[in-house]
Each structure stands twice: as structure tokens, then as C-alpha cells.
Design a protein around this motif. Structure first.
Motif, PDB file in Angstrom:
ATOM      1  N   SER A 739       7.929   4.917 -16.112  1.00  0.00           N
ATOM      2  CA  SER A 739       7.434   5.088 -17.479  1.00  0.00           C
ATOM      3  C   SER A 739       7.892   3.899 -18.304  1.00  0.00           C
ATOM      4  N   LYS A 740       7.574   3.932 -19.600  1.00  0.00           N
ATOM      5  CA  LYS A 740       7.998   2.850 -20.488  1.00  0.00           C
ATOM      6  C   LYS A 740       9.519   2.771 -20.581  1.00  0.00           C
ATOM      7  N   LYS A 741      10.198   3.891 -20.281  1.00  0.00           N
ATOM      8  CA  LYS A 741      11.655   3.927 -20.382  1.00  0.00           C
ATOM      9  C   LYS A 741      12.347   3.416 -19.121  1.00  0.00           C
ATOM     10  N   THR A 742      11.586   3.118 -18.084  1.00  0.00           N
ATOM     11  CA  THR A 742      12.171   2.608 -16.841  1.00  0.00           C
ATOM     12  C   THR A 742      12.633   1.163 -17.047  1.00  0.00           C
ATOM     13  N   ASP A 743      13.827   0.870 -16.557  1.00  0.00           N
ATOM     14  CA  ASP A 743      14.356  -0.492 -16.681  1.00  0.00           C
ATOM     15  C   ASP A 743      14.062  -1.347 -15.454  1.00  0.00           C
ATOM     16  N   LEU A 745      12.269  -1.336 -11.342  1.00  0.00           N
ATOM     17  CA  LEU A 745      11.615  -0.757 -10.164  1.00  0.00           C
ATOM     18  C   LEU A 745      12.049  -1.597  -8.969  1.00  0.00           C
ATOM     19  N   VAL A 746      12.722  -0.953  -8.008  1.00  0.00           N
ATOM     20  CA  VAL A 746      13.127  -1.634  -6.781  1.00  0.00           C
ATOM     21  C   VAL A 746      12.074  -1.318  -5.731  1.00  0.00           C
ATOM     22  N   ALA A 747      11.323  -2.327  -5.317  1.00  0.00           N
ATOM     23  CA  ALA A 747      10.144  -2.109  -4.482  1.00  0.00           C
ATOM     24  C   ALA A 747      10.347  -2.671  -3.086  1.00  0.00           C
ATOM     25  N   GLY A 748      10.211  -1.783  -2.083  1.00  0.00           N
ATOM     26  CA  GLY A 748      10.209  -2.204  -0.698  1.00  0.00           C
ATOM     27  C   GLY A 748       8.782  -2.415  -0.215  1.00  0.00           C
ATOM     28  N   PRO A 749       8.595  -2.764   1.054  1.00  0.00           N
ATOM     29  CA  PRO A 749       7.243  -2.955   1.599  1.00  0.00           C
ATOM     30  C   PRO A 749       6.396  -1.697   1.439  1.00  0.00           C
ATOM     31  N   GLY A 750       5.118  -1.896   1.144  1.00  0.00           N
ATOM     32  CA  GLY A 750       4.201  -0.766   1.026  1.00  0.00           C
ATOM     33  C   GLY A 750       4.223  -0.096  -0.326  1.00  0.00           C
ATOM     34  N   ALA A 751       4.864  -0.720  -1.333  1.00  0.00           N
ATOM     35  CA  ALA A 751       4.887  -0.126  -2.676  1.00  0.00           C
ATOM     36  C   ALA A 751       3.454   0.020  -3.173  1.00  0.00           C
ATOM     37  N   GLY A 752       3.166   1.165  -3.780  1.00  0.00           N
ATOM     38  CA  GLY A 752       1.794   1.451  -4.200  1.00  0.00           C
ATOM     39  C   GLY A 752       1.648   1.663  -5.686  1.00  0.00           C
ATOM     40  N   SER A 753       1.330   2.904  -6.065  1.00  0.00           N
ATOM     41  CA  SER A 753       0.987   3.210  -7.453  1.00  0.00           C
ATOM     42  C   SER A 753       2.147   2.957  -8.413  1.00  0.00           C
ATOM     43  N   LYS A 754       3.387   3.166  -7.949  1.00  0.00           N
ATOM     44  CA  LYS A 754       4.527   2.938  -8.850  1.00  0.00           C
ATOM     45  C   LYS A 754       4.644   1.460  -9.215  1.00  0.00           C
ATOM     46  N   LEU A 755       4.310   0.589  -8.275  1.00  0.00           N
ATOM     47  CA  LEU A 755       4.330  -0.838  -8.563  1.00  0.00           C
ATOM     48  C   LEU A 755       3.288  -1.165  -9.625  1.00  0.00           C
ATOM     49  N   ASP A 757       2.161   0.913 -11.875  1.00  0.00           N
ATOM     50  CA  ASP A 757       2.650   1.481 -13.134  1.00  0.00           C
ATOM     51  C   ASP A 757       3.694   0.565 -13.771  1.00  0.00           C
ATOM     52  N   ALA A 758       4.574   0.007 -12.934  1.00  0.00           N
ATOM     53  CA  ALA A 758       5.603  -0.886 -13.457  1.00  0.00           C
ATOM     54  C   ALA A 758       4.979  -2.118 -14.103  1.00  0.00           C
ATOM     55  N   GLN A 759       3.981  -2.675 -13.448  1.00  0.00           N
ATOM     56  CA  GLN A 759       3.306  -3.848 -13.998  1.00  0.00           C
ATOM     57  C   GLN A 759       2.597  -3.500 -15.303  1.00  0.00           C
ATOM     58  N   LYS A 760       2.025  -2.303 -15.363  1.00  0.00           N
ATOM     59  CA  LYS A 760       1.330  -1.865 -16.575  1.00  0.00           C
ATOM     60  C   LYS A 760       2.298  -1.727 -17.742  1.00  0.00           C
ATOM     61  N   VAL A 765      10.464  -5.715 -11.913  1.00  0.00           N
ATOM     62  CA  VAL A 765      10.316  -5.346 -10.506  1.00  0.00           C
ATOM     63  C   VAL A 765      11.262  -6.213  -9.672  1.00  0.00           C
ATOM     64  N   LEU A 766      12.110  -5.567  -8.879  1.00  0.00           N
ATOM     65  CA  LEU A 766      13.086  -6.267  -8.058  1.00  0.00           C
ATOM     66  C   LEU A 766      12.831  -6.004  -6.581  1.00  0.00           C
ATOM     67  N   THR A 767      13.080  -7.010  -5.743  1.00  0.00           N
ATOM     68  CA  THR A 767      13.130  -6.779  -4.306  1.00  0.00           C
ATOM     69  C   THR A 767      14.474  -6.129  -3.986  1.00  0.00           C
ATOM     70  N   GLU A 768      14.621  -5.679  -2.745  1.00  0.00           N
ATOM     71  CA  GLU A 768      15.901  -5.093  -2.356  1.00  0.00           C
ATOM     72  C   GLU A 768      17.039  -6.110  -2.473  1.00  0.00           C
ATOM     73  N   ASP A 769      16.774  -7.348  -2.080  1.00  0.00           N
ATOM     74  CA  ASP A 769      17.814  -8.381  -2.176  1.00  0.00           C
ATOM     75  C   ASP A 769      18.182  -8.651  -3.630  1.00  0.00           C
ATOM     76  N   GLU A 770      17.191  -8.674  -4.502  1.00  0.00           N
ATOM     77  CA  GLU A 770      17.469  -8.905  -5.930  1.00  0.00           C
ATOM     78  C   GLU A 770      18.276  -7.750  -6.524  1.00  0.00           C
ATOM     79  N   TRP A 771      17.969  -6.536  -6.085  1.00  0.00           N
ATOM     80  CA  TRP A 771      18.731  -5.374  -6.554  1.00  0.00           C
ATOM     81  C   TRP A 771      20.190  -5.468  -6.101  1.00  0.00           C
ATOM     82  N   LEU A 772      20.391  -5.815  -4.844  1.00  0.00           N
ATOM     83  CA  LEU A 772      21.756  -5.938  -4.333  1.00  0.00           C
ATOM     84  C   LEU A 772      22.518  -7.044  -5.063  1.00  0.00           C
TER      85      LEU A 772
END
Length: 777
Positions: A739-743, A745-755, A757-760, A765-772
Motif C-alpha cells: 500500500s502507500k504506507k509500505t516502505d 518491497l523485497v522482491a525475489g524471482p517471479g515477483a508479480g502483482s505486488k511488484l 503495486d509497489a511501482q504504482k 523495491v529491493l533485491t534480496e542482496d540490497e535488503w541484506l
């Protein structure tokens, strides 16, 4: 389940706390059904499972912030079994949305037209094909050679059953003809013809071997044989109908793809046909519904797919389903038979479930002897009596249910069924609480019907996670009289005589015994949240256990609060009083504070006026609710006493007030510790443990403290549970939806609708390595 759902609170009436609890219940229940389905032993009908899935989605739509990381709406298929190697599909094997009425099909076609913005005169063509009731398989070919075969599994990954699939004559080991891509995943359904299945079952029954309930279970069980020669002896067939990863395009239409499959050597269902518009689809459906019994194999509906592949690409996917396809399910099959008896089964949580014992009847090719009656309210609503002739429905070809009674065939001496008020296994009282439609045994761990399931929960991964102790071992140890409660597990590890018996009589090797003891001893040190969860308290899941642990910090504080809450459980009279329409907490406070004389000071006043004088300031709706409970002055005095003395303790209110816990879970804790036998079980367990580790307090000075994080896609660096636990320990809030309140999104391979939504919403949006890197590894 369908009938059970009718007794549940409507989705539109749920508040946020109730919705969160219901989503947790649905996630757990559907996960159990998925696991059973994966082992070819389904425990719920397709129709009932679809109803649970629809309810889950409706709640998530109304409360998007409550979507869980383990939500059934995020899953496809069933878990991957541990007895085969895991195989990741090149392209996920997604499930289809369902249609049940002709209007659903018309809406489906209309949505296609709107999405593609087609002019009114543009024709939309589809392929319609029978929905085979078998087991989906993914066949990977490289340079025309079959190199790997797998089950659908959870949609992202399946089980490597290459050797077993190669035994099926319909599946080519090398593709025929030409034009096939250098790399392609061909998908289809493994099934068993009805006559071959019936012959197998008859032979197996005569030889005293295992039989199967229906062809779908048979196909699933046959493909999961460790020995491929067993699969080879089974009468299995295959229809190809789809594809996954492919190195290059090979067709322009769905119908053209089916023609290509046939040219390459695959069987394609002869009833697959290209049609136009919703009328054409419904005509195919009606024809297959009429011909269903004579096809020679089981189908449970018709699948419709947009024919043009370029349109399929434009339409894409929503959540876990393609927009361009839908499964039009057949209605459940019905028959009539006689109800010979009603048996009561007791589940892990103590719920008493009525099961109808029937005169055997064949429904859709399966002999049915039992059916679910759901609960006592359903028995009363349908007025089902022993001896009745009943209409039986096999919804989804798995668990039948009784739809109605044929009243003109009711025996003259048939009496209304009286549901038991005591557990048929242990004799403990069986009670109903609040609006719960289920009656539950209060015997807990002293009830043998619940014991094995409760012990399974105790040793499960998110509880004590004891290696080497599964249902088989627990049942064997219980049968020998070794294990009756959790503490017995730890006593076993120090009982030399029992361990020697394992070596001598049960065939355990020295290494196996040593590993078992090590696995048990390793859990003598346990975290507070795992201990709370392991107790198996109803309505206390792993997340609620974590919240309780973090709030109280240590076992002594939690246990003291639980015991105080147990001593302050409100009486049934107080609960009835508090639930009266218009009776607010302020009303209860006014009543509790009133000082009333036993003698009636206003003998001539009507009851409503007496209430107004006795409890100054309470509103008219409250007086109307209290009137039937207090017909005279003595009744008013008694209501004041109940309000003053019978309410919940402050500690019970404290537990209920913990964010994310609520009154239902708080009452469950109080009820559990109110029972002396549960107190004894807990005390015995604590005596066997070395240390209960204090709860880890979330950090408040990290880069993600106070941030809302969503994880999506197939995470490769850590499991979803690990990611969530780590984020929460760093002070972050993990959500299931963007949602707009999300800070982040950690996206692995195959990310779909949530990705999307995050762009919208402009969410980072972070990769797993960026999150770590953000959280420090």
C-alpha cells in the motif's frame, strides 16, 4: 466448507481483529488440506476447499493490510513432498479461477473484451477442453529428448518423478516430427481410465492390498511410488494441454499448440474444440456435462482459454491466475441412501465432528459409506435423523455431504438426534463457547483422541521442532505406553531401559537412538514463544505466541498473568449480560458501582423505571436489554452483583489489550490455564526443561525500525519465515500486501502483482542482496 461457511460470521460483518483471526484459521486449515492432497489423501472436497479459498480472498479484499505471508491466495497447488528431489519449474504452474454458473462465463468473456478494448464486432475465440481430474505433470524436453518430469507441487517447484513418468506409454521419450523448440516444458494431466481403475481396486481388495477412493487419488499415489516398476504396473494415461518455459514460439493459437503437441507424439483430448463467444463455451459445457459418464475417465469441468496467444500475452495474470483462462466446474453429483447411524469423531483441538454412517451407495463411480454432517447446528437445521433417506452430494469427488432429507420416506419411529454433551472418548464435558458452531472436548491432553495430534503439534517445526519425532514414532511410543504428555518425550531421552528396548525390539540402530536423544535434549533449552506455541492452546498461533512472549518477556511473567487470567474468567451470566444490545462497558460500570438494598424501595414502579432508578444514567436500549434478565427487584440486585463480582479480571483485560492478541486469544489462554490437568501438564514439562529463553525484544535503532516491509517472489537467500522473523527482530513491521504506507518491497524471482503495486505507489523495491545490505547482512 460450504455448509459450515453458512454458520460463519459474514465477511462484511467482521471487524479487523476477527478478520485477522479468521485469516489465520483459514491459512492453517487450508495448509493442512494442501499437505494431505500432496500425499494423495485429500481430507476435504474441492467444493468445500473452493469455498474456503473464496472466503479467504473476500476477507483479504476487505482488509488488504491483513494479507498474511502464508496466505492461501499466494499459493498454487500443494507442498512439495520430502521423499522426492525438488524441481523448480522454468515458468510457474499457476491455478485457474473458477466459474460455477453460466453468468460467470458471460462475465469472464465480458472482462476479456473490456481488458482488450475490443470493438463490438470483434470475435473472441476460445479453446474449450475437458478438465481432467488427475495429477498435473510438467515434462521438460531438450533437443527433443525428455530430460525431466515433475509434479506441479506448489506451482513454483514440484517433485522430480522423471523415472515414474517415463513408464507411461502416452508420454514420448523423444519428440516426433519437427518444429519443436530446442527447450520446452510440455504440461498435461496424468489420469487413470475408470474401467482400469475399477479393475485395479477389485484385484487389490481381493488380495488384501490398499485400494483407492477414486481415480485421481490413484493417479497421484501411483506417480509418487519410490519404485518406478510399481508405477509401470499401474494403468496410467496422459493428455497434453499446455506448456511452460520454451526457447522459442511454436504456435500462434492455443488450438495450434494442441495440433503441434499431437504432431510431436502426445495424446490430446479429442473433445478439445475451438469455439466463439460465451454461447459457444456454454454449449460445449452442456455437451460434456451430458456425456460425462460415458467418457471413460473423470472430469470435473471444462477449461476455457483465449485462443490467440498474443491476446493471452496482453491479458497476462492477476495474482496467481491467468486472466485469459477459467475453469467452469460441474455441480456436485448426488444420490439417495439411508442414514444408518451418526458417529462422533474427536479432532486434535477437541472438536466433536458428526459423521453420517450410510448404506453404501455409488456416486459418480465411487462407493460412499460415510458423509460429513459438519456440526450439531447443521443436523438440527436439516432435521437429520437416524433411519432417514437422505440426498447425498459428492462435491468435488472427495468428501460427501448430506444435502437434505426425503421426508416422505422418514420412518415413523425416527427421533430427533441428540448431540452428545460429553466426549465419547474420554468422557470429559464437551462445551460450546460463544458463537462457535463446534462443540469441544475439554479433556485436552488427557483425551487420547486428541493426544497424538497435540503431540505432533508440540514437536512440529514452529513449536519444539524435535528432529526424528513424527507421527509414526509418536504413535508407536504412545502405543507402548511411553508417551502420554510432552514431558514424557524428555523423560524418554533419559530412560535407559526404554532406549535399550528401542535398540533390541524396534530395530533402532545406535546412531538412530543417539540422534533421537540428541534431538530431544537440544530442546531442553527453548525460546518463550516456541514454548507458548507448543502448548497447543486453541486460537494461539505462532504469531500470537510471539506477541505474548514479547509483551511479557519471560516465562514467569507470562505464567503468572495466565494464571491470574484463569482465575478471572467471566461467568456465563456476566457474558450474557455484557452481550446485551446497548449494554456498554460504562453501563456495566454503573451497575457494578450501584449500592442496592435487598428490599424494593419502589414496589409499585414498572421494571423499566426500577432499572432507571437503580442504575441512574443508563440508556433506554440498555434498560430494554436488562428487562428480560431482571423481572423483579431481586433480579435487579442480582444483576448488580454479577456486574460487580463475575466479570473478567484486569489481567484478562490486559492480555486482550495486547496489540494483535485480542479477546478471543486472551480467553483461550485463560481457559487453558483454568484446567487443573493442563496446569499439571505444563508443570511436568517445565520440570524437564533446562532453560526457557526470554523473548528477544525488537531493536529500536536499526535502519528498518518502524518501517513496513513486504516480501514477495521466490526468495533464494532465506525462507519467508526467516525473512519475516529477522525483519521483526529489527523493529520492522512485515505486511502481506503493498500500500502507500509500505516502505520497502523485497522482491525475489517471479515477483508479480505486488511488484506492480509497489511501482504504482512509488514504494522502494529491493533485491534480496540490497535488503541484506540495508539490515547489515
Amino acid at each position: 466448507m460450504l455448509n459450515r461457511a453458512m454458520a460463519l460470521t459474514p465477511v462484511e460483518s467482521l471487524n479487523e481483529v476477527e478478520a485477522e483471526a479468521e485469516l489465520a484459521r483459514l491459512a492453517a486449515e487450508m495448509a493442512a488440506h494442501d499437505a494431505a492432497y500432496a500425499e494423495a489423501a485429500p481430507t476435504v472436497s474441492d467444493a468445500d476447499y473452493d469455498a474456503m479459498k473464496a472466503r479467504n480472498l473476500a476477507i483479504e479484499t476487505r482488509f488488504p493490510a491483513l494479507v498474511r505471508s502464508d496466505s492461501p491466495s499466494l499459493k498454487v497447488g500443494a507442498p512439495v513432498s520430502t521423499q522426492f528431489t525438488e524441481v523448480r519449474h522454468g515458468v510457474p504452474m499457476l491455478s485457474l479461477d473458477n466459474a460455477f454458473e453460466a453468468a460467470d462465463v458471460t462475465d469472464f468473456v465480458a472482462r476479456i473484451r473490456r481488458f482488450l478494448n475490443l470493438p463490438a464486432d470483434e470475435v473472441v475465440a476460445f479453446t474449450a477442453e475437458p478438465k481432467i481430474d488427475g495429477l498435473s505433470a510438467n515434462l521438460r524436453y531438450e533437443d527433443g529428448v525428455l530430460v525431466q518430469g515433475a509434479t506441479r507441487g506448489d506451482g513454483r517447484a514440484g517433485e522430480d518423478i522423471t523415472a515414474n513418468l517415463k513408464t507411461i506409454a502416452d508420454i514420448p521419450h523423444r519428440l516426433n516430427g519437427k518444429g519443436w523448440p530446442a527447450r520446452i516444458e510440455v504440461r498435461g494431466e496424468v489420469y487413470a481410465p475408470n474401467d482400469a481403475f475399477a479393475a485395479f481396486n477389485a484385484e487389490a481388495e481381493a488380495a488384501g492390498r490398499r485400494t483407492y477412493a477414486n481415480p485421481r487419488n490413484f493417479a497421484a499415489g501411483s506417480l509418487r511410488q519410490i519404485d518406478p516398476t510399481v508405477t509401470a504396473a499401474r494403468p496410467l494415461r496422459f493428455f497434453a494441454y499446455a506448456w511452460g518455459e520454451t526457447s522459442e514460439p511454436f504456435a500462434e493459437t492455443q488450438a495450434g499448440a494442441l495440433e503441434a503437441f499431437e504432431a510431436w507424439g502426445f495424446p490430446v483430448n479429442p473433445r478439445s474444440v475451438r469455439v466463439e463467444g460465451s454461447d459457444g463455451l456454454i454449449d460445449v459445457y452442456r455437451g460434456l456435462e451430458t456425456d460425462r459418464a460415458g467418457l471413460g475417465y473423470d472430469i470435473d469441468g471444462v477449461v476455457y482459454k483465449v485462443d490467440r496467444l498474443d491476446w493471452q500475452t496482453r491479458l497476462g495474470f492477476v495474482s496467481r491466475s491467468p486472466r485469459w483462462a477459467i475453469a467452469h466446474k460441474f455441480p456436485a453429483q448426488q444420490a439417495t441412501t439411508v442414514l444408518e447411524g451418526i458417529d462422533i469423531q474427536v479432532g486434535r483441538t477437541g472438536s466433536l465432528t458428526p459423521v453420517a454412517r450410510l448404506a453404501p451407495v455409488t456416486v459418480g463411480g465411487v462407493v460412499v459409506r460415510n458423509a460429513t454432517l459438519h456440526n450439531e447446528d447443521e443436523i438440527a437445521r436439516k432435521d437429520v435423523r437416524i433411519g432417514d433417506t437422505v440426498v447425498l452430494q459428492r462435491a468435488g469427488d472427495v468428501i460427501p455431504q448430506i444435502v437434505s432429507v426425503v421426508l416422505d420416506k422418514r420412518p415413523a419411529d425416527a427421533l430427533p438426534y441428540v448431540f452428545p454433551t460429553h466426549c465419547p472418548v474420554c468422557g470429559s464435558e464437551a462445551v460450546r463457547e460463544g458463537d462457535d458452531v463446534r462443540r469441544r472436548c475439554t479433556g485436552g491432553l488427557i483425551c487420547s483422541a486428541q493426544l497424538i495430534e497435540r503431540l505432533k503439534h508440540f514437536v512440529s517445526r514452529r513449536a519444539f521442532d524435535i528432529e526424528g519425532l513424527g507421527e509414526k514414532q509418536l504413535s508407536a511410543f504412545h502405543d507402548r505406553g511411553w508417551i502420554h504428555e510432552p514431558a514424557d518425550i524428555f523423560r524418554l531421552a533419559r530412560d535407559a531401559d526404554k532406549l535399550d528396548a528401542l535398540r533390541a525390539e524396534d530395530g533402532y540402530g545406535e546412531t538412530s537412538v543417539r540422534n533421537l536423544v540428541a534431538g530431544i535434549d537440544a530442546r531442553r533449552v527453548i525460546s518463550l514463544e516456541r514454548l507458548i506455541f507448543g502448548l497447543g492452546i486453541r486460537d494461539i498461533g505462532d504469531q500470537t505466541s510471539l506477541l505474548l512472549a514479547r509483551h511479557f518477556g519471560d516465562w514467569a511473567s507470562f505464567h503468572a498473568a495466565a494464571m491470574e487470567a484463569a482465575s478471572g474468567i467471566p461467568s456465563p451470566e456476566w457474558t450474557q449480560l455484557a452481550e446485551g444490545h446497548g449494554v456498554s462497558p460504562r453501563t456495566l460500570s454503573v451497575m457494578a458501582a450501584a449500592t442496592l438494598s435487598p428490599a424494593d424501595p419502589w414496589p409499585e414502579a414498572p421494571i423499566d423505571q426500577k432499572l432507571a432508578l437503580a442504575f441512574p444514567g443508563i440508556a433506554a436500549p440498555a434498560r430494554r436489554a436488562l428487562g428480560p434478565l431482571a423481572v423483579d427487584w431481586a433480579g435487579i440486585v442480582e444483576l448488580a452483583r454479577i456486574a460487580r463480582e463475575d466479570g473478567p479480571s484486569m489481567t484478562l483485560g490486559e492480555i486482550a489489550g495486547i496489540a494483535g492478541v485480542g479477546p478471543v486469544a486472551a480467553r483461550a489462554v485463560a481457559d487453558f490455564f483454568h484446567e487443573p490437568h493442563n496446569q499439571a501438564v505444563v508443570a511436568a514439562l517445565l520440570a524437564e526443561l533446562t532453560t526457557v529463553q526470554d523473548a528477544e525484544r525488537p531493536k529500536s535503532d536499526t535502519a528498518v525500525t518502524g518501517k513496513t516491509v513486504v516480501f514477495t517472489g521466490a526468495l533464494e537467500r532465506f525462507t519467508r519465515d526467516e525473512a519475516k522473523a529477522r525483519a521483526e527482530s529489527l523493529g520492522a513491521k512485515v505486511s502481506g500486501s503493498v500500500s502507500k504506507k509500505t516502505d520497502y518491497l523485497v522482491a525475489g524471482p517471479g515477483a508479480g502483482s505486488k511488484l506492480a503495486d509497489a511501482q504504482k505507489h512509488g514504494v522502494a523495491v529491493l533485491t534480496e542482496d540490497e535488503w541484506l545490505a540495508l539490515i547489515g547482512g
